[in-house]
Design an enzyme around this catalytic site. Structure first.
Site, short mmCIF file in Angstrom:
data_model
loop_
_atom_site.label_atom_id
_atom_site.label_comp_id
_atom_site.label_asym_id
_atom_site.label_seq_id
_atom_site.Cartn_x
_atom_site.Cartn_y
_atom_site.Cartn_z
N ASP A 114 54.24 14.80 -31.51
CA ASP A 114 52.87 15.28 -31.68
C ASP A 114 52.42 16.11 -30.48
OD1 ASP A 114 52.81 13.24 -29.86
OD2 ASP A 114 50.98 12.30 -30.63
N ASP A 162 48.38 17.33 -26.60
CA ASP A 162 48.92 16.08 -27.12
C ASP A 162 47.87 15.45 -28.03
OD1 ASP A 162 51.18 13.91 -26.61
OD2 ASP A 162 49.24 12.87 -26.71
N LEU A 163 48.29 15.09 -29.25
CA LEU A 163 47.34 14.54 -30.21
C LEU A 163 46.95 13.12 -29.83
CD1 LEU A 163 48.78 15.77 -33.64
CD2 LEU A 163 47.26 16.94 -32.03
#
Length: 510
Positions: A418, A375-376
């Protein structure tokens, strides 16, 4: 293009049973009429005959019956049989009361011979028959049993009918053979359509199309097919079939340039002047047409023969179009398959593809499968500062970096937004964590975009794929581990089941 011959051999039984095929039924009928005419004429010829005449008639009848039977069973004529018929007719006329008696046999034989071979074969046979009858007049007084000259008027008066019968018979035979050719060609196209159903390999489609072209050439004597590629200077020969012998690999394109260019411009067949080396290789075939291959610029199918009928050219145009349509359908099918399996933005595997792979993952001797959930960090800030278009560009760049770190057979996917994921097929906890650190390092490097430089981090949760566990439960474990990594300070890796520590994982300073 001449009509195809019937190549299937006749059986002994088929001689006495009328065939169902139109051309063969006509041949059988003409052959039966010739035999009946011979029998009836022989009855009149033997009246009052002496030993020599009876012997001559018997030899002539045996020769004719043997020649006709062989022609019917072999489905073809030959020069030797034609010559034998002429000699037998001459002998039959010599042994008859008057030479004109043999006309009944001659006319029936002409009808039977006209349904085999080509026009020139029929004319050669007609000439030989007439010559045999004229020879009988010349030899009449030499033959035993004849003391007076033969009455020539009945024979010479009826002889001009023979060429007229040959014209009519040959026209009828040509119509029947062209009908048979059309049926054979249509059957080939129908078979090709059936063969292409379900075929998704482009090369296999082209090979099936070429096999159909080869079959048409086999059933159509004198037809040549050559596939060439125009490189602007020469015609490069790629494939050929038919009576093409010693064909060079390249041909002079100058004679064909105008016709080939016109065909390519309109995507329709055009008559062309074939290069001399191609004409020579094809046995002097003087008629040629170029058919451009759809979606293959510069490639053409050259069709050649002594005569090219529009129906034959149209047939190959249909064959080419049929193969091209199958190739397009296959390409569209493959594109849809790719779209169904991949993420449209990044080109990585999509959620459906990844979940199927995760569900199928099993331990092996090399190690256990692991899921890395990525996960960004701070991606929303990039969207807010640089805009959503820049955010999409960033996701594409991140996807490329992740794919650059992951090695086959491991799988990298974008799950949505994302969120990314990596499936490692064989590893242990340490190897999974090491890979996670490399992914964090790849993602965390600055990303130059058109709207400015962006920088994000990545929090990664790693979970081992347990035997018997559902893919959703594994994904949930990795998701929880990812949140533990964020809680520990972001931009790091956390392995499911391990206590989150600031010193563990890959901490990349922002």
């Amino acid at each position: 293009m001449t009509p195809p011959p019937v190549t299937s051999p006749a059986t002994r039984r088929s001689v006495f049973r009328r065939p169902t095929d139109g051309v063969e039924r006509t041949r059988w009928l003409f052959g039966a009429c010739a035999v009946v005419s011979l029998v009836l004429t022989t009855g009149g010829a033997v009246a009052g005959a002496g030993t020599w005449r009876l012997l001559a008639i018997a030899v002539a009848v045996a020769a004719l019956l043997g020649s006709w039977l062989h022609r019917y069973t072999a489905r073809r004529g030959s020069f030797a049989l034609d010559l034998l018929d002429a000699v037998a007719i001459c002998l039959f006329a010599l042994a008859s009361p008057v030479p004109a008696v043999a006309l009944g046999v001659t006319f029936s034989a002409l009808w039977f011979r006209a349904v085999y071979g080509r026009d020139r074969d029929t004319w050669a046979y007609t000439t030989a028959q007439c010559a045999g009858l004229v020879a009988a007049l010349a030899l009449w007084e030499v033959f035993p049993g004849h003391t007076a000259p033969a009455p020539a008027a009945p024979l010479l008066g009826a002889l001009p009918i023979a060429p007229l019968l040959a014209v009519v018979a040959r026209h009828l035979a040509r119509v029947l053979q062209e009908h048979q050719a059309a049926q054979a060609w249509d059957a080939t196209l129908s078979r090709l359509t059936t063969q292409l159903l379900g075929v998704t390999d482009v090369e296999q489609i082209r090979e099936r199309g070429w096999e159909a072209a080869e079959h048409i050439c086999r059933i159509t004597p004198g037809l040549s097919v050559v596939i060439v590629e125009d490189d602007g200077e020469r015609l490069l020969v790629q494939r050929s079939v038919g009576p093409v012998h010693q064909l060079p690999g390249t041909l002079d394109r100058t004679p064909s340039a105008v016709g080939v260019a016109a065909a390519a411009g309109s995507q329709e067949p055009r008559d062309v002047t074939a290069p001399p080396e191609l004409v020579a290789a094809a046995g002097g075939a003087s008629c040629w047409a170029a058919i451009p291959l759809p979606d293959e610029p510069g490639r053409n199918l050259l069709l050649g023969g002594s005569v090219l009928h529009p129906a034959g050219v149209a047939l190959f145009q249909q064959l080419v179009n049929q193969a091209a349509l199958a190739v397009r359908a296959t390409s569209a099918h493959r594109e849809l398959e790719v779209q169904a399996r991949t993420d449209a933005l990044t080109g990585l595997a999509n959620r459906g593809t990844f979940s199927a792979a995760l569900a199928a993952a099993t331990p092996s001797a090399a190690g256990d499968p692991w899921l890395l959930f990525v996960d960004l960090d701070d991606f929303k800030l990039v969207n807010d500062r640089l805009g959503h278009a820049a955010g999409d560009d960033l996701l594409r760049a991140v996807g490329a970096r992740l794919a650059g770190v992951v090695r086959a057979p491991d799988l990298c996917a974008r799950l949505g937004g994302d969120e990314f994921a990596v499936l490692v097929h064989a590893a242990d906890a340490a190897e999974a964590e090491t890979l996670g650190r490399r992914l964090v390092e790849a993602v965390s490097a600055p990303v130059p975009l058109a709207a400015g430089t962006a920088r994000v981090g990545a929090s990664i949760g790693a979970a081992r794929v347990l035997p018997g566990a559902s893919w959703t439960s594994t994904l949930q474990q990795a998701d929880l581990a990812m949140y533990a990594a964020k809680a520990a300070g972001k931009n790091r890796v956390h392995v499911s089941g391990a206590a989150p520590q600031l010193t563990s994982g890959a901490l990349i300073p922002s």
